[in-house]
Design a protein around this motif. Structure first.
Motif, PDB file in Angstrom:
ATOM      1  N   ALA A  40      19.957 -32.033   7.638  1.00 55.27           N
ATOM      2  CA  ALA A  40      18.011 -31.560   9.168  1.00 55.27           C
ATOM      3  C   ALA A  40      17.538 -31.987   7.545  1.00 55.27           C
ATOM      4  N   VAL A  41      16.226 -33.143   8.546  1.00 50.49           N
ATOM      5  CA  VAL A  41      15.626 -33.564   7.383  1.00 50.49           C
ATOM      6  C   VAL A  41      14.275 -33.222   8.111  1.00 50.49           C
ATOM      7  N   ILE A  42      12.546 -33.137   7.592  1.00 49.13           N
ATOM      8  CA  ILE A  42      11.199 -33.382   7.293  1.00 49.13           C
ATOM      9  C   ILE A  42      10.791 -34.237   6.785  1.00 49.13           C
ATOM     10  N   GLY A  43      10.086 -35.647   7.126  1.00 53.32           N
ATOM     11  CA  GLY A  43       9.350 -36.271   6.437  1.00 53.32           C
ATOM     12  C   GLY A  43       7.908 -35.758   6.791  1.00 53.32           C
ATOM     13  N   SER A  44       7.167 -36.329   6.136  1.00 54.81           N
ATOM     14  CA  SER A  44       5.709 -36.178   6.151  1.00 54.81           C
ATOM     15  C   SER A  44       4.403 -36.895   4.979  1.00 54.81           C
ATOM     16  N   ASN A  45       3.568 -37.899   5.766  1.00 50.03           N
ATOM     17  CA  ASN A  45       3.011 -39.171   5.123  1.00 50.03           C
ATOM     18  C   ASN A  45       1.735 -38.288   5.167  1.00 50.03           C
ATOM     19  N   ALA A  46       1.801 -36.903   4.254  1.00 46.54           N
ATOM     20  CA  ALA A  46       0.381 -35.974   4.076  1.00 46.54           C
ATOM     21  C   ALA A  46       1.475 -35.535   2.709  1.00 46.54           C
ATOM     22  N   VAL A  47      -0.182 -35.220   2.192  1.00 48.14           N
ATOM     23  CA  VAL A  47       0.268 -34.920   0.319  1.00 48.14           C
ATOM     24  C   VAL A  47      -0.241 -33.075   0.562  1.00 48.14           C
ATOM     25  N   ALA A  48      -0.252 -32.343   0.199  1.00 52.11           N
ATOM     26  CA  ALA A  48      -0.653 -31.207   0.085  1.00 52.11           C
ATOM     27  C   ALA A  48      -0.098 -30.627  -1.383  1.00 52.11           C
ATOM     28  N   GLU A  49      -1.614 -30.049  -1.892  1.00 56.44           N
ATOM     29  CA  GLU A  49      -1.225 -28.973  -3.329  1.00 56.44           C
ATOM     30  C   GLU A  49      -0.457 -27.678  -3.244  1.00 56.44           C
ATOM     31  N   ARG A  50       0.909 -27.494  -3.845  1.00 53.87           N
ATOM     32  CA  ARG A  50       2.342 -26.510  -4.059  1.00 53.87           C
ATOM     33  C   ARG A  50       2.156 -26.180  -5.720  1.00 53.87           C
ATOM     34  N   ASN A  51       1.310 -25.237  -5.540  1.00 50.07           N
ATOM     35  CA  ASN A  51       1.368 -24.646  -7.162  1.00 50.07           C
ATOM     36  C   ASN A  51       1.020 -25.559  -7.966  1.00 50.07           C
ATOM     37  N   GLY A  52       0.281 -26.427  -8.107  1.00 52.69           N
ATOM     38  CA  GLY A  52      -0.487 -27.047  -8.585  1.00 52.69           C
ATOM     39  C   GLY A  52       0.779 -28.233  -8.906  1.00 52.69           C
ATOM     40  N   ARG A  53       0.871 -28.320  -7.959  1.00 53.60           N
ATOM     41  CA  ARG A  53       1.816 -30.031  -7.731  1.00 53.60           C
ATOM     42  C   ARG A  53       1.537 -30.308  -6.340  1.00 53.60           C
ATOM     43  N   ARG A  54       1.480 -32.052  -6.162  1.00 55.79           N
ATOM     44  CA  ARG A  54       1.120 -32.402  -5.212  1.00 55.79           C
ATOM     45  C   ARG A  54       2.236 -32.764  -4.319  1.00 55.79           C
ATOM     46  N   VAL A  55       2.708 -32.157  -3.445  1.00 56.62           N
ATOM     47  CA  VAL A  55       3.926 -32.885  -2.905  1.00 56.62           C
ATOM     48  C   VAL A  55       3.878 -33.668  -1.163  1.00 56.62           C
ATOM     49  N   ARG A  56       4.923 -33.898  -0.864  1.00 52.35           N
ATOM     50  CA  ARG A  56       4.265 -34.664   0.864  1.00 52.35           C
ATOM     51  C   ARG A  56       4.653 -33.179   2.121  1.00 52.35           C
ATOM     52  N   ALA A  57       3.974 -33.125   2.383  1.00 51.19           N
ATOM     53  CA  ALA A  57       4.395 -31.026   3.614  1.00 51.19           C
ATOM     54  C   ALA A  57       3.475 -32.010   4.505  1.00 51.19           C
ATOM     55  N   ARG A  58       4.033 -30.839   6.193  1.00 51.82           N
ATOM     56  CA  ARG A  58       3.769 -30.686   6.517  1.00 51.82           C
ATOM     57  C   ARG A  58       2.582 -29.204   6.493  1.00 51.82           C
ATOM     58  N   VAL A  59       1.611 -29.077   7.117  1.00 56.06           N
ATOM     59  CA  VAL A  59       0.887 -28.066   6.823  1.00 56.06           C
ATOM     60  C   VAL A  59       0.017 -27.563   8.590  1.00 56.06           C
ATOM     61  N   TYR A  60       0.895 -26.939   8.552  1.00 56.06           N
ATOM     62  CA  TYR A  60       0.664 -25.612   9.954  1.00 56.06           C
ATOM     63  C   TYR A  60      -0.331 -24.403  10.071  1.00 56.06           C
ATOM     64  N   PRO A  61      -0.858 -24.231  11.034  1.00 55.59           N
ATOM     65  CA  PRO A  61      -1.826 -23.011  10.769  1.00 55.59           C
ATOM     66  C   PRO A  61      -0.662 -21.935  10.491  1.00 55.59           C
ATOM     67  N   TRP A  62       0.603 -21.342  10.390  1.00 51.25           N
ATOM     68  CA  TRP A  62       1.036 -20.666   9.304  1.00 51.25           C
ATOM     69  C   TRP A  62       2.050 -20.983   8.712  1.00 51.25           C
ATOM     70  N   GLY A  63       1.694 -21.857   8.152  1.00 51.15           N
ATOM     71  CA  GLY A  63       2.256 -22.049   6.664  1.00 51.15           C
ATOM     72  C   GLY A  63       2.520 -23.620   6.693  1.00 51.15           C
ATOM     73  N   ILE A  64       3.283 -23.679   5.181  1.00 50.46           N
ATOM     74  CA  ILE A  64       3.018 -25.854   4.648  1.00 50.46           C
ATOM     75  C   ILE A  64       4.629 -25.132   4.445  1.00 50.46           C
ATOM     76  N   VAL A  65       5.302 -26.830   5.239  1.00 53.53           N
ATOM     77  CA  VAL A  65       6.558 -27.297   5.023  1.00 53.53           C
ATOM     78  C   VAL A  65       6.668 -28.147   3.862  1.00 53.53           C
ATOM     79  N   GLU A  66       7.631 -28.308   2.717  1.00 53.61           N
ATOM     80  CA  GLU A  66       7.587 -29.228   1.791  1.00 53.61           C
ATOM     81  C   GLU A  66       8.743 -29.633   1.994  1.00 53.61           C
ATOM     82  N   THR A  67       8.341 -31.898   2.513  1.00 55.25           N
ATOM     83  CA  THR A  67       9.850 -32.012   2.515  1.00 55.25           C
ATOM     84  C   THR A  67      11.101 -31.704   1.639  1.00 55.25           C
ATOM     85  N   GLU A  68      10.355 -32.222   0.284  1.00 54.02           N
ATOM     86  CA  GLU A  68      11.585 -31.668  -0.718  1.00 54.02           C
ATOM     87  C   GLU A  68      12.003 -30.646  -1.127  1.00 54.02           C
ATOM     88  N   ASN A  69      11.392 -28.755  -0.281  1.00 47.92           N
ATOM     89  CA  ASN A  69      12.313 -28.282  -0.913  1.00 47.92           C
ATOM     90  C   ASN A  69      13.237 -27.637   0.260  1.00 47.92           C
TER      91      ASN A  69
END
Lengths: 359, 359
Positions: A203-232
Motif C-alpha cells: 500500500a503506497v503513497i507517492g508525492s512530488n511535494a516536500v514538507a518540513e517534519r521535525n526539522g527534516r524535509r520529507v516527501r509528503a502530502r499536505v491535507y487540511p487534516w494532517g500530513i501524510v509522509e511517504t516514507e513513514n
C-alpha cells in the motif's frame, strides 16, 4: 553497472509517475503534458521510457522506468489489451541477440519487474486488472501495488489487501514470490524480508511535494487534516517497496527474469500469439500456463547480498554519492549515510559486467 | 409529502452508497453484498432502489435513491451503456400515466436529480464520464460530484474542479444550473446559493463511521495522520451539496424536471432510440441536442422558499423530528435544532399534495 528495468502498469491517475519520482528521488516527468479527455478517447496506450542512474551503497544502478499513460482509459479496453506487447517484444529482442554472432555486449531491456497499480477505490481487483495480470504473469515478475493508499483507513487497507490476495489466489495469478532469507543472513535482513512479505500488495503513497517534519524535509502530502509522509512506515508500505526494489531483492528480480521467465519464454511457454491472447481475454484457454512454471527459481544458498538499510527513522540513503541521471537536486539534502553490511556468498549487487547474469 | 428521486451514477467504488448514507443520516445498504471480480465480469449494471423518509424543518420528504452497482466495471463499457435506460423508462411511464383516464394520483418516479460521481484519480473526466453525461443531460438534472475528495489536497481539488468544468464546457454537457437568488431573499440564502454555485462540482467525502470531535459525534474518516469530518466545510463541499439537495433547491430540481426536461421528452427531444444512442457513443451524432434545450427554466419571481440552515458549526438538523424510513438511530443524537426562515412568494417545499407540480 547493475541494470534493472521496471514497468509501471495500471489505470491512468493512480500515481505511477509520482511513485517513481518518490522511489528514486527524481523528477522524471517534468515536461509531461496531461492529455485531456478528447485525446484519451482518440489514442491508445503509449509507452514512455525514462532512465535514472542512482548510487546505492556505492553501487551504480541504472533503472529504466517504463510508464504506460492511457492504460485503462478507453471505453473498450479489449483493444488496448491487444496493443500492449512491450514485454514480449523485449524478450524476443534479447533472444535474437543471444542467438546472434556477437553476444558479448547485449543490452538487456527485458522487463525485470512490473509494478502493477491497483485502484484503492475498486472493491478488490477489477476485471481489467485480472486480465492484464493473467496475460503478463508468465513473462514478468508482477509486484502488486495498492495505489494512493492515503485514501484508505488502516482497516480498509487491511480488508482491501486481503481481498486482493484472495482474488490473486483464486485466479491463479503468479506474482513475484519474495524468497525466504537464509539462516546465515543478518537479523536485520531477515526482519526486512519478513516485513516485505507481509506488506504484499504494497500500500503506497507517492508525492512530488516536500514538507518540513521535525526539522527534516520529507516527501509528503499536505491535507487540511494532517500530513501524510511517504516514507513513514505507519502511513504506508513505501519504504518496504523501495527496500525490495533497490536494496534487498533487485538481484532476485533480475535472476528470476533470466533463469525462469526468459527460459520459459524461450521454450515457448511465454510466447503468446495474438490469437491465443485474444482467447485468454475471453476466458477461453489458459495460455499454456501449465508449461511455463515447471521450473522453480531458488536463489543459490549462501549468496552474497546487500544488507538492508536502516529504517525510516535513521533517514534514507538514496541520492547519496554521485548518482547522476535525471535525479533532481531538491531532495538531495535529505540523504544521510546508511549502514552497509554483507554476508558471505557468491552473488552480489556489485555486478560491474552488465546485466546478464552468468550461469 | 414532497417526493424527490435521486439517481447516483458513477464508477464502482467511488463511495456512492456511503455518500447517500452520510447525506440522509441513514444506512440504506446494510445488507449489501459486494460482488467479487468474477461476478463483475459476468454481470451487467444493476439498479438498486431505496426509499428514505426524512423530516426537514417539519416538512416530510420522501427521497428515492437509485444506486447503480457495477457501472464502469466492465472491460467493454459499450454494452453496459446500452443497457442503462432507467431514466427514459420512468419518463415514459409518467407520460403514459398522464395521458391515461385516471391521472389524479400519478406516482412520480421520474429522476429529478442525477448525482454523477467523478473519480478523483482521473486527470479530469474519463471518456466513460463524457459519454454517460452527454447521453443523460437532456433527460435529467446532472449534478457533478467529485468523489472521495479526501484523497486530494486543496490545490489538487481546485485544479481538478477547473479541469472538470473546462471539459464539461468543451463537450457542451448540460449540468443543473443553480438559479440566481431573488433580491428579496434573505442574506443567508443568498450567501448559501453563492457557496453552492462556487462549489460545483461538489468535492465530497462520505463516511459510515462516527468519531468524537470536540465533544460532538460526527461522521468522519479516521486516518493515522488526522480525522476528516464529512460536514466540515474546510474539508469538503458535503454541506453545500446537502443544502442544495434537501434545503434550498429541491423544488428547483423537481420543477426543472417537470417543466423543462419532461416537456422536452414529450416533444421528442429527449426520447432516444437505441440506434441513436449507439451513434452518439461513437461520436456519430449529437443526439438531437439542438431540439431539446430551447426552453429555459426560470423560477417564478418572488417564490416561497425554505431558508438555508445554519452552517456546520451550529450543528445539522437532519434527523430531527419524526423522520422514519430506514434512517438508522446511531446518528440521531447528532441532530440539534436549526434555524428556519421563509421569504414571501407562492412556491413552497411544504407541498402536501403529491410530487407533481401543478402548472
Amino acid at each position: 553497472m547493475c541494470v534493472c528495468v521496471i514497468l509501471c502498469l495500471g489505470e491512468s491517475g493512480l500515481g505511477k509517475s509520482t511513485l517513481v519520482n518518490s522511489l528514486f528521488l527524481t523528477n522524471l516527468y517534468i515536461d509531461r503534458c496531461m492529455p485531456d479527455v478528447s485525446e484519451k478517447i482518440a489514442r491508445t496506450v503509449s509507452i514512455t521510457k525514462n532512465t535514472v542512474d542512482i548510487v546505492e551503497d556505492g553501487v551504480n544502478l541504472r533503472l529504466t522506468v517504463i510508464d504506460t499513460p492511457g492504460f485503462g482509459d478507453a471505453l473498450n479496453n479489449h483493444e488496448r489489451y491487444f496493443k500492449f506487447y512491450y514485454v514480449d517484444q523485449e524478450m524476443e529482442k534479447y533472444r535474437r541477440n543471444e542467438i546472434g554472432l556477437n553476444r558479448k555486449n547485449i543490452t538487456d531491456n527485458r522487463v525485470h519487474c512490473c509494478l502493477y497499480f491497483i485502484s484503492p477505490h475498486g472493491h478488490g481487483l477489477k476485471p481489467i486488472d485480472v486480465n492484464f495480470m493473467k496475460a503478463l504473469d508468465q513473462k514478468v515478475n508482477i509486484v502488486p501495488v495498492l495505489a494512493k493508499a492515503d485514501s484508505l483507513t488502516p482497516k480498509e487497507t487491511h480488508n482491501m489487501k486481503s481481498k486482493i490476495l484472495t482474488e490473486i489466489d483464486k485466479f491463479k495469478i503468479k506474482i513475484f514470490q519474495v524468497p525466504d532469507s537464509d539462516p546465515d543472513n543478518k537479523d536485520l535482513f531477515k526482519q526486512q524480508t519478513e516485513e516485505i512479505k507481509r506488506s504484499i500488495p504494497f500500500a503506497v503513497i507517492g508525492s512530488n511535494a516536500v514538507a518540513e517534519r521535525n526539522g527534516r524535509r520529507v516527501r509528503a502530502r499536505v491535507y487540511p487534516w494532517g500530513i501524510v509522509e511517504t516514507e513513514n512506515p505507519s502511513h504506508s508500505d513505501f519504504v518496504h517497496l523501495r527496500n525490495m526494489l533497490i536494496r534487498t531483492h533487485m538481484q532476485d528480480l533480475i535472476h528470476t527474469t533470466h533463469y525462469l521467465l526468459y527460459e520459459n519464454y524461450r521454450s515457448g511457454g511465454g510466447r503468446t500469439s495474438r490469437r491465443r491472447t485474444a482467447n485468454r481475454v475471453q476466458g477461453g484457454d489458459n495460455g499454456g500456463r501449465s508449461q511455463g512454471r515447471g521450473v522453480t527459481y531458488r536463489p543459490p544458498p549462501g549468496r552474497r547480498i546487500l544488507a538492508p538499510q536502516e529504517q525510516h527513522r535513521e533517514g534514507g540513503t538514496l541520492g547519496e554519492g554521485s548518482g547522476g541521471g535525471r535525479r533532481t537536486e531538491s531532495m538531495a539534502d535529505q540523504s544521510e549515510g546508511g549502514a552497509r553490511e554483507e554476508t558471505g556468498g557468491t552473488w552480489s549487487m556489485r555486478c560491474q559486467v552488465g546485466p546478464r547474469p552468468q550461469p
